[in-house]
Design a protein around this motif. Sequence first.
Motif, PDB file in Angstrom:
ATOM      1  N   ASN A   5       0.807  -1.219   0.000  1.00 14.55           N
ATOM      2  CA  ASN A   5       0.000   0.000   0.000  1.00 14.55           C
ATOM      3  C   ASN A   5       0.841   1.269   0.000  1.00 14.55           C
ATOM      4  OD1 ASN A   5      -2.491  -1.414   0.056  1.00 14.55           O
ATOM      5  ND2 ASN A   5      -2.185  -1.781   2.247  1.00 14.55           N
ATOM      6  N   ARG A   6       2.113   1.174  -0.345  1.00 13.71           N
ATOM      7  CA  ARG A   6       2.974   2.357  -0.438  1.00 13.71           C
ATOM      8  C   ARG A   6       3.363   2.574  -1.891  1.00 13.71           C
ATOM      9  NH1 ARG A   6       7.862   1.087   3.517  1.00 13.71           N
ATOM     10  NH2 ARG A   6       7.805  -0.798   2.235  1.00 13.71           N
ATOM     11  N   LEU A   7       3.491   3.818  -2.290  1.00 13.54           N
ATOM     12  CA  LEU A   7       3.944   4.101  -3.642  1.00 13.54           C
ATOM     13  C   LEU A   7       5.414   3.705  -3.785  1.00 13.54           C
ATOM     14  CD1 LEU A   7       2.390   7.610  -4.414  1.00 13.54           C
ATOM     15  CD2 LEU A   7       1.771   5.426  -5.458  1.00 13.54           C
ATOM     16  N   TYR A   8       5.715   3.139  -4.946  1.00 13.55           N
ATOM     17  CA  TYR A   8       7.085   2.731  -5.250  1.00 13.55           C
ATOM     18  C   TYR A   8       7.675   3.778  -6.202  1.00 13.55           C
ATOM     19  CZ  TYR A   8      10.879  -0.319  -7.024  1.00 13.55           C
ATOM     20  OH  TYR A   8      12.089  -0.856  -7.398  1.00 13.55           O
ATOM     21  N   VAL A   9       8.770   4.430  -5.766  1.00 14.90           N
ATOM     22  CA  VAL A   9       9.375   5.533  -6.514  1.00 14.90           C
ATOM     23  C   VAL A   9      10.803   5.156  -6.903  1.00 14.90           C
ATOM     24  CG1 VAL A   9       9.835   8.007  -6.551  1.00 14.90           C
ATOM     25  CG2 VAL A   9       8.027   7.110  -5.083  1.00 14.90           C
ATOM     26  N   HIS A  10      11.130   5.333  -8.179  1.00 10.98           N
ATOM     27  CA  HIS A  10      12.485   5.072  -8.671  1.00 10.98           C
ATOM     28  C   HIS A  10      13.123   6.395  -9.078  1.00 10.98           C
ATOM     29  CE1 HIS A  10      15.724   2.680 -10.493  1.00 10.98           C
ATOM     30  NE2 HIS A  10      15.713   3.551 -11.495  1.00 10.98           N
ATOM     31  N   PHE A  11      14.332   6.645  -8.572  1.00  7.84           N
ATOM     32  CA  PHE A  11      15.046   7.893  -8.839  1.00  7.84           C
ATOM     33  C   PHE A  11      16.154   7.659  -9.849  1.00  7.84           C
ATOM     34  CE2 PHE A  11      12.959   8.707  -4.886  1.00  7.84           C
ATOM     35  CZ  PHE A  11      12.762  10.080  -4.821  1.00  7.84           C
ATOM     36  N   MET A  12      15.969   8.209 -11.035  1.00 12.74           N
ATOM     37  CA  MET A  12      16.998   8.112 -12.063  1.00 12.74           C
ATOM     38  C   MET A  12      17.988   9.262 -11.843  1.00 12.74           C
ATOM     39  SD  MET A  12      16.342   7.547 -16.094  1.00 12.74           S
ATOM     40  CE  MET A  12      16.831   9.011 -16.930  1.00 12.74           C
ATOM     41  N   GLY A  13      19.271   8.905 -11.669  1.00 10.95           N
ATOM     42  CA  GLY A  13      20.266   9.911 -11.300  1.00 10.95           C
ATOM     43  C   GLY A  13      20.331  10.086  -9.790  1.00 10.95           C
ATOM     44  N   GLY A  21      19.047  13.291  -1.793  1.00  9.03           N
ATOM     45  CA  GLY A  21      18.402  13.815  -0.593  1.00  9.03           C
ATOM     46  C   GLY A  21      16.903  13.566  -0.586  1.00  9.03           C
ATOM     47  N   VAL A  22      16.260  13.798  -1.732  1.00  6.55           N
ATOM     48  CA  VAL A  22      14.815  13.574  -1.829  1.00  6.55           C
ATOM     49  C   VAL A  22      14.489  12.083  -1.699  1.00  6.55           C
ATOM     50  CG1 VAL A  22      12.793  13.826  -3.320  1.00  6.55           C
ATOM     51  CG2 VAL A  22      14.466  15.673  -3.178  1.00  6.55           C
ATOM     52  N   ALA A  23      15.345  11.236  -2.271  1.00  2.00           N
ATOM     53  CA  ALA A  23      15.136   9.790  -2.148  1.00  2.00           C
ATOM     54  C   ALA A  23      15.193   9.343  -0.693  1.00  2.00           C
ATOM     55  CB  ALA A  23      16.195   9.041  -2.968  1.00  2.00           C
ATOM     56  N   LEU A  24      16.149   9.875   0.047  1.00  3.03           N
ATOM     57  CA  LEU A  24      16.276   9.513   1.463  1.00  3.03           C
ATOM     58  C   LEU A  24      15.096  10.036   2.278  1.00  3.03           C
ATOM     59  CD1 LEU A  24      20.107  10.059   1.675  1.00  3.03           C
ATOM     60  CD2 LEU A  24      18.949   7.941   2.317  1.00  3.03           C
ATOM     61  N   MET A  25      14.620  11.225   1.922  1.00  3.77           N
ATOM     62  CA  MET A  25      13.414  11.738   2.578  1.00  3.77           C
ATOM     63  C   MET A  25      12.221  10.836   2.299  1.00  3.77           C
ATOM     64  SD  MET A  25      13.418  15.849   2.038  1.00  3.77           S
ATOM     65  CE  MET A  25      14.310  16.941   3.159  1.00  3.77           C
ATOM     66  N   ALA A  26      12.079  10.439   1.031  1.00  2.00           N
ATOM     67  CA  ALA A  26      10.966   9.567   0.655  1.00  2.00           C
ATOM     68  C   ALA A  26      11.016   8.257   1.422  1.00  2.00           C
ATOM     69  CB  ALA A  26      10.997   9.313  -0.854  1.00  2.00           C
ATOM     70  N   LYS A  27      12.205   7.701   1.547  1.00  2.00           N
ATOM     71  CA  LYS A  27      12.383   6.467   2.317  1.00  2.00           C
ATOM     72  C   LYS A  27      11.944   6.660   3.766  1.00  2.00           C
ATOM     73  CE  LYS A  27      14.314   2.323   3.139  1.00  2.00           C
ATOM     74  NZ  LYS A  27      13.863   1.050   2.535  1.00  2.00           N
ATOM     75  N   ALA A  28      12.335   7.792   4.355  1.00  5.94           N
ATOM     76  CA  ALA A  28      11.974   8.080   5.746  1.00  5.94           C
ATOM     77  C   ALA A  28      10.469   8.257   5.921  1.00  5.94           C
ATOM     78  CB  ALA A  28      12.698   9.338   6.216  1.00  5.94           C
ATOM     79  N   VAL A  33      11.574   2.787  -2.295  1.00  8.65           N
ATOM     80  CA  VAL A  33      12.486   3.609  -3.089  1.00  8.65           C
ATOM     81  C   VAL A  33      13.597   2.752  -3.695  1.00  8.65           C
ATOM     82  CG1 VAL A  33      14.109   5.553  -3.064  1.00  8.65           C
ATOM     83  CG2 VAL A  33      12.059   5.627  -1.628  1.00  8.65           C
ATOM     84  N   SER A  34      13.910   3.022  -4.958  1.00 10.03           N
ATOM     85  CA  SER A  34      15.103   2.474  -5.605  1.00 10.03           C
ATOM     86  C   SER A  34      15.661   3.568  -6.498  1.00 10.03           C
ATOM     87  CB  SER A  34      14.774   1.218  -6.418  1.00 10.03           C
ATOM     88  OG  SER A  34      13.923   1.533  -7.507  1.00 10.03           O
ATOM     89  N   GLY A  35      16.813   3.302  -7.121  1.00  7.56           N
ATOM     90  CA  GLY A  35      17.402   4.322  -7.973  1.00  7.56           C
ATOM     91  C   GLY A  35      18.462   3.751  -8.883  1.00  7.56           C
ATOM     92  N   CYS A  36      18.893   4.569  -9.833  1.00  4.50           N
ATOM     93  CA  CYS A  36      19.989   4.182 -10.712  1.00  4.50           C
ATOM     94  C   CYS A  36      20.824   5.411 -11.037  1.00  4.50           C
ATOM     95  CB  CYS A  36      19.479   3.529 -11.997  1.00  4.50           C
ATOM     96  SG  CYS A  36      18.487   4.606 -13.044  1.00  4.50           S
TER      97      CYS A  36
END
Length: 449
Positions: A5-13, A21-28, A33-36
């Motif tokens: 029930n959580r949105l899954y967000v992928h950060f390119m770059g 920073g935004v990815a870590l905030m989203a995780k918190a 969260v994932s990224g590449c």
Amino acid sequence: MARNNRLYVHFMGIGGSGASGVALMAKAMGYEVSGCDLAEITPYLEKVKKAGIRVFVGHDEGHIKGVDILTVSPSIMFGNKKHPEVMRAKKVMTWQHFLGGYLQKGKKVICVAGTHGKSTTTAMAAKLFEDAGLDPWVMIGATVPKWGSNYRIGKKDYFITESDEFFDNFLNYKPNVIILNNIEMDHPDYFKSKRQLFESFKKHVESIRSGGVLIANWDDKNVRELVEKIKIKKKIKVSKCSLDQVVVSLSSKGSEFSLEGSKYSLKLPGKYNISNAMGVIALGKMVGIREELIKKSLAGFSGIGRRMELLGERNGVKVYDDYAHHPTAIKVTLEGLRQKYPDSRIWVIVEPHSFSRTKKLLKHYKGVFDSVDRVIIGPIFKARDSHDFGISGADVVDVCDHKKADYVEDVGLLIAQVKKEARRGDVVVIMGGGDSYKWAREMLRQISN
């Protein structure tokens, strides 16, 4: 699809300062969260991985399997949109869009805008809110030494954000308050005219929520012009700050100023930092922070990464690293450095930022280096440009009209020249927004030998 029930967000770059920073905030905040990133190692990736975020190297459409939102840097939206992730993602947005539309939702948003001084002013405001126990969320464009990063995860309702005009990034936010430092032509690869630039800032100011506040630096003629031309909502208050309101005393130890009968002090030199502080004072008073606490907080502010940052002193030579790359920012920063070192021989090594910006702002380099003794212009940082517009660092030397200015295209030769000629008591500052931070660290190493 969303997981648990959580949105899954992928950060390119995700290896970049803002996206990480935004990815870590989203995780918190509970997002998946994932990224590449094209790079395996960046200054920010270690923290991302330590937080349990999966990081892929390179681009592949397989990275976005099950992803609800793909976030990318504005440069990708502005330039190449043909990456495999972007082509296949069902929902793509910049990380600023995600920050404003998702992470700031339900928060009291404070934006710091303007061509110059955003990072320092944001950091000043963040420290004040921390000191006052307001426990803010913060996103900033520079490293804050106390945090060891450019973001802060808070527990309360305030969200302080540096709001950048490039690609209209700041239009993704819905601020309760904007501190507007100044407006000057910049980012010529995006803004083609003053009219377009003003229209962007106009929209940002008009996005202030009803009952909000615009804290405006009234010393800046473009800020005055903008505010006087637009229709400010009746329920938005405009608070005007000006150096005409203060009595200033500058010394090698810092700056002091009196405002409405109260005395304030800053460790940071330069009148421009007093202007930055005045916006923060107005903000602090607006939210009810005691004046004595505001004074104490500002007096304890020591600056941020790459904003006149002393890297070290070797063989009696001090080496500074600074992010300034717009002629106006370079000029006022150097004047502040002269305030700090009135009797020293000061060198400035400049990496002009982008061929398009250098061409557009070339005439503004006249007199920029008048406060220093020795000037070396290095190679221009390409940035997003596809060609050089017939511009080189030699053009900056010609226009700046400094008697001891040289263009040295080879960075190794540039560093060798400074090493050979610098003497005990000299101050060397390397300025730029591209690779110049590497020059600065190599400069310090070479001078040590």
